[in-house]
Design an enzyme around this catalytic site. Structure first.
Site, PDB file in Angstrom:
ATOM      1  N   ILE A 111       1.179 -15.248  11.054  1.00  0.00           N
ATOM      2  CA  ILE A 111       0.094 -15.994  10.404  1.00  0.00           C
ATOM      3  C   ILE A 111       0.615 -17.149   9.542  1.00  0.00           C
ATOM      4  O   ILE A 111      -0.153 -18.002   9.128  1.00  0.00           O
ATOM      5  CB  ILE A 111      -0.839 -15.097   9.561  1.00  0.00           C
ATOM      6  CG1 ILE A 111      -0.054 -14.213   8.597  1.00  0.00           C
ATOM      7  CG2 ILE A 111      -1.756 -14.273  10.451  1.00  0.00           C
ATOM      8  CD1 ILE A 111      -0.934 -13.506   7.569  1.00  0.00           C
ATOM      9  N   PHE A 159      -5.869  -7.803   9.287  1.00  0.00           N
ATOM     10  CA  PHE A 159      -5.120  -6.609   8.859  1.00  0.00           C
ATOM     11  C   PHE A 159      -3.646  -6.905   8.602  1.00  0.00           C
ATOM     12  O   PHE A 159      -2.905  -5.989   8.261  1.00  0.00           O
ATOM     13  CB  PHE A 159      -5.168  -5.534   9.955  1.00  0.00           C
ATOM     14  CG  PHE A 159      -6.537  -5.028  10.300  1.00  0.00           C
ATOM     15  CD1 PHE A 159      -7.070  -3.936   9.634  1.00  0.00           C
ATOM     16  CD2 PHE A 159      -7.290  -5.622  11.305  1.00  0.00           C
ATOM     17  CE1 PHE A 159      -8.326  -3.439   9.966  1.00  0.00           C
ATOM     18  CE2 PHE A 159      -8.546  -5.131  11.642  1.00  0.00           C
ATOM     19  CZ  PHE A 159      -9.066  -4.039  10.967  1.00  0.00           C
ATOM     20  N   TYR A 217       2.251  -6.157  -4.591  1.00  0.00           N
ATOM     21  CA  TYR A 217       1.393  -5.875  -3.430  1.00  0.00           C
ATOM     22  C   TYR A 217      -0.088  -5.975  -3.833  1.00  0.00           C
ATOM     23  O   TYR A 217      -0.858  -6.722  -3.224  1.00  0.00           O
ATOM     24  CB  TYR A 217       1.715  -4.484  -2.857  1.00  0.00           C
ATOM     25  CG  TYR A 217       0.666  -4.025  -1.878  1.00  0.00           C
ATOM     26  CD1 TYR A 217       0.469  -4.710  -0.673  1.00  0.00           C
ATOM     27  CD2 TYR A 217      -0.160  -2.936  -2.161  1.00  0.00           C
ATOM     28  CE1 TYR A 217      -0.514  -4.312   0.213  1.00  0.00           C
ATOM     29  CE2 TYR A 217      -1.136  -2.539  -1.279  1.00  0.00           C
ATOM     30  CZ  TYR A 217      -1.316  -3.233  -0.090  1.00  0.00           C
ATOM     31  OH  TYR A 217      -2.304  -2.839   0.777  1.00  0.00           O
TER      32      TYR A 217
HETATM   33  N1  UFG Z   1       3.693  11.519  -2.430  1.00  0.00           N
HETATM   34  C1  UFG Z   1       4.603  12.539  -2.566  1.00  0.00           C
HETATM   35  N2  UFG Z   1       5.611  12.639  -1.629  1.00  0.00           N
HETATM   36  C2  UFG Z   1       5.737  11.766  -0.587  1.00  0.00           C
HETATM   37  C3  UFG Z   1       4.788  10.719  -0.467  1.00  0.00           C
HETATM   38  C4  UFG Z   1       3.785  10.619  -1.411  1.00  0.00           C
HETATM   39  O1  UFG Z   1       4.524  13.345  -3.485  1.00  0.00           O
HETATM   40  O2  UFG Z   1       6.663  11.906   0.212  1.00  0.00           O
HETATM   41  C5  UFG Z   1       2.587  11.422  -3.397  1.00  0.00           C
HETATM   42  C6  UFG Z   1       2.571  10.124  -4.158  1.00  0.00           C
HETATM   43  O3  UFG Z   1       3.351  10.205  -5.313  1.00  0.00           O
HETATM   44  C7  UFG Z   1       1.089   9.967  -4.434  1.00  0.00           C
HETATM   45  C8  UFG Z   1       0.409  10.611  -3.233  1.00  0.00           C
HETATM   46  O4  UFG Z   1       1.400  11.464  -2.653  1.00  0.00           O
HETATM   47  O5  UFG Z   1       0.753  10.703  -5.565  1.00  0.00           O
HETATM   48  C9  UFG Z   1      -0.041   9.616  -2.192  1.00  0.00           C
HETATM   49  O6  UFG Z   1       1.022   8.731  -1.894  1.00  0.00           O
HETATM   50  P1  UFG Z   1       0.992   7.696  -0.677  1.00  0.00           P
HETATM   51  O7  UFG Z   1       2.296   6.993  -0.679  1.00  0.00           O
HETATM   52  O8  UFG Z   1       0.562   8.404   0.564  1.00  0.00           O
HETATM   53  O9  UFG Z   1      -0.186   6.704  -1.037  1.00  0.00           O
HETATM   54  P2  UFG Z   1      -0.416   5.830  -2.360  1.00  0.00           P
HETATM   55  O10 UFG Z   1      -1.587   6.433  -3.055  1.00  0.00           O
HETATM   56  O11 UFG Z   1       0.806   5.647  -3.153  1.00  0.00           O
HETATM   57  O12 UFG Z   1      -0.682   4.416  -1.729  1.00  0.00           O
HETATM   58  C10 UFG Z   1      -1.883   4.029  -1.157  1.00  0.00           C
HETATM   59  C11 UFG Z   1      -1.640   2.940  -0.132  1.00  0.00           C
HETATM   60  C12 UFG Z   1      -1.078   1.713  -0.812  1.00  0.00           C
HETATM   61  C13 UFG Z   1      -1.961   1.303  -1.945  1.00  0.00           C
HETATM   62  C14 UFG Z   1      -2.214   2.449  -2.887  1.00  0.00           C
HETATM   63  C15 UFG Z   1      -3.232   2.079  -3.922  1.00  0.00           C
HETATM   64  O13 UFG Z   1      -0.743   3.378   0.855  1.00  0.00           O
HETATM   65  O14 UFG Z   1      -1.026   0.666   0.129  1.00  0.00           O
HETATM   66  O15 UFG Z   1      -2.716   3.564  -2.174  1.00  0.00           O
HETATM   67  O16 UFG Z   1      -2.942   2.724  -5.093  1.00  0.00           O
HETATM   68  F1  UFG Z   1      -1.378   0.300  -2.659  1.00  0.00           F
END
Ligand code: UFG
Length: 327
Positions: free
Chosen positions: A53, A74, A143
Site C-alpha cells: 500500500i 486490513f 501500534y
Molecule cells: N497472554 C498470555 N500468554 C501468551 C499470550 C497472551 O498470558 O502466550 C495473555 C496476555 O498477557 C493478555 C491475554 O493473554 O492478557 C491476551 O493476549 P493477546 O496477545 O492474545 O491479545 P492482546 O489483548 O494483547 O492484544 C489484542 C490484539 C492487539 C491489540 C490489543 C488491544 O491482538 O492487536 O488486543 O489491547 F492491540
C-alpha cells in the site's frame, strides 16, 4: 450497488475470512497484499494482486485495471511489542500506507472504506466496566497510536473529500472458519488462544501466563474474544451501511463478554482433552487488566450480532484449524 470489493490485506488472518464470505455471497473480489505476514495459499477466491500500500503506482494501476466500489482495509502491522521497538516502521506502514491508499482511492473516485481499527486506541481504561466508543482514546503504544491517527485522517477526509468510512475497533479476534479451510497462522505467534492450542498439541515452548496479580477474579487479564467470522459479518454489514450513509462511523466489535487467561486455558483443556501446562511469567508490558467491549452501537446501528457467543465455540473452531492447518 456494491459489486466489486478490494480487500487490502486479504491474505491475512481476518482478511481471508472476509474474502471467503464475500466470494461465497457472489461479490467480485480483488485481494491486494504484499504477503509480508499473509499467505498466498489463503487467497483461493477472486483476483490476487501482490503489492504494497506504500506503492502509489501499484495502487493506481490496480484502480485503473479494475472498477472498485468499496475498499476493505486490513493491511497493517499489528504487534504491540514490535511497534514499541520499531515505531518508524509502524507509522510508515500503518499511517503513510493508509494515506497513500486513500489518495489512490480519491484519484480513482472510490469513496467507501471499511477500516480495521483496534481496542488498543483506548489505552488503559479509565474505569471498570464495558468500553463504549465514547471512552477516551489514549493509546499507550505506537501500534494503537497509528490506528488512532488513521481514524482522525478518515474524519478529516470525510469533511474535505466526502469519503464515507466505517471504523471497526476490534477487541481480541480469535477462532477460525468453521469449515476448517482457513485460519490463523502468524509467525511469531503472540496471541493467547493459538499459543494455548500449540501447547495442547505438544509443540514448542511451554505456555507462559503473563501476570497473576492483576485486580481481576483470578489475577490474570480479562479480554473480550470475538470470532473472526463474526468480525467478517460486521464488515459486511458496514459495507452495506456505507451505501446509504455519508460520513465517518465508528463501532466496537467484541462479544461483549470478558474471559481471564485462566478461563481460556480451562476451556481449552476441556475442548482438547489435553493438560495444557503453563508457567507463570511476569506481566507483559502494556497489558491493561481488562478490556471488554460495549457492543450496543454495532447491534443497534449495523444490525450486527455475534453468533459465536461462547468462548468455547471460538476455541473449538480454532482447535479444528490448528490440528490441520492448510498454510
Ligand atoms: N497472554 C498470555 N500468554 C501468551 C499470550 C497472551 O498470558 O502466550 C495473555 C496476555 O498477557 C493478555 C491475554 O493473554 O492478557 C491476551 O493476549 P493477546 O496477545 O492474545 O491479545 P492482546 O489483548 O494483547 O492484544 C489484542 C490484539 C492487539 C491489540 C490489543 C488491544 O491482538 O492487536 O488486543 O489491547 F492491540
Amino acid at each position: 450497488s456494491i459489486v466489486n470489493v478490494l480487500i487490502c490485506g486479504g491474505a491475512g488472518y481476518i482478511g481471508t475470512h472476509m474474502l471467503k464470505m464475500l466470494a461465497l455471497r457472489g461479490y467480485e473480489t480483488t485481494v491486494f497484499d504484499n504477503l509480508s505476514t499473509g499467505h498466498r495459499a489463503a487467497v483461493r477466491w477472486g483476483r490476487f494482486v501482490e503489492g504494497n500500500i506504500l506503492d502509489r503506482e501499484a495502487l493506481d494501476r490496480l484502480f485503473v485495471s479494475q472498477h472498485i466500489d468499496v475498499v476493505m482495509h486490513f493491511c497493517a502491522l499489528s504487534q504491540v511489542g514490535e511497534s514499541v521497538r520499531d515505531p518508524y516502521t509502524y507509522y510508515q506502514n500503518n499511517v503513510t500506507g493508509t494515506v497513500t491508499l486513500l489518495e489512490a482511492m480519491r484519484a480513482a473516485d472510490v469513496n467507501k472504506l471499511v477500516f480495521s481499527s483496534t481496542a488498543a486506541v483506548y489505552g488503559v481504561p479509565v474505569n471498570e466496566g464495558l468500553l463504549s466508543e465514547s471512552h477516551p482514546t489514549n493509546p499507550i503504544n505506537p501500534y494503537g497510536a497509528s490506528k488512532l491517527m488513521v481514524e482522525r485522517v478518515l474524519e478529516d477526509a470525510s469533511r474535505a473529500y466526502g469519503l464515507r468510512s466505517v471504523i471497526l475497533r476490534y477487541f481480541n479476534a480469535a477462532g477460525a472458519d468453521s469449515e476448517g479451510d482457513i485460519g490463523e497462522s502468524h509467525l511469531p505467534e503472540t496471541h493467547l488462544i493459538p499459543n494455548v492450542l500449540r501447547v495442547a498439541q505438544g509443540i514448542g515452548e511451554p505456555l507462559k501466563v503473563f501476570g497473576n496479580d492483576y485486580v481481576t477474579r483470578d489475577g490474570t487479564c480479562i479480554r473480550d474474544y470475538v470470532h473472526v467470522t463474526d468480525l467478517a459479518q460486521a464488515h459486511f454489514q458496514a459495507m452495506r451501511f456505507l451505501e446509504s450513509n455519508e460520513g465517518t462511523h465508528c463501532f466496537n466489535l467484541g462479544s461483549g463478554k470478558g474471559h481471564t487467561v485462566m478461563e481460556v486455558i480451562a476451556a481449552a483443556r476441556e475442548i482438547t482433552g489435553q493438560p495444557i501446562e503453563f508457567v507463570r511469567a511476569p506481566r507483559r508490558a502494556g497489558d491493561p487488566p481488562a478490556l471488554v467491549a460495549d457492543i450496543r452501537r454495532a447491534i443497534e446501528v449495523l444490525d450486527w450480532r455475534p453468533e459465536f457467543e461462547d468462548v468455547r465455540s471460538i476455541i473449538e473452531t480454532a482447535w479444528r484449524w490448528h490440528r490441520a492447518p492448510h498454510y
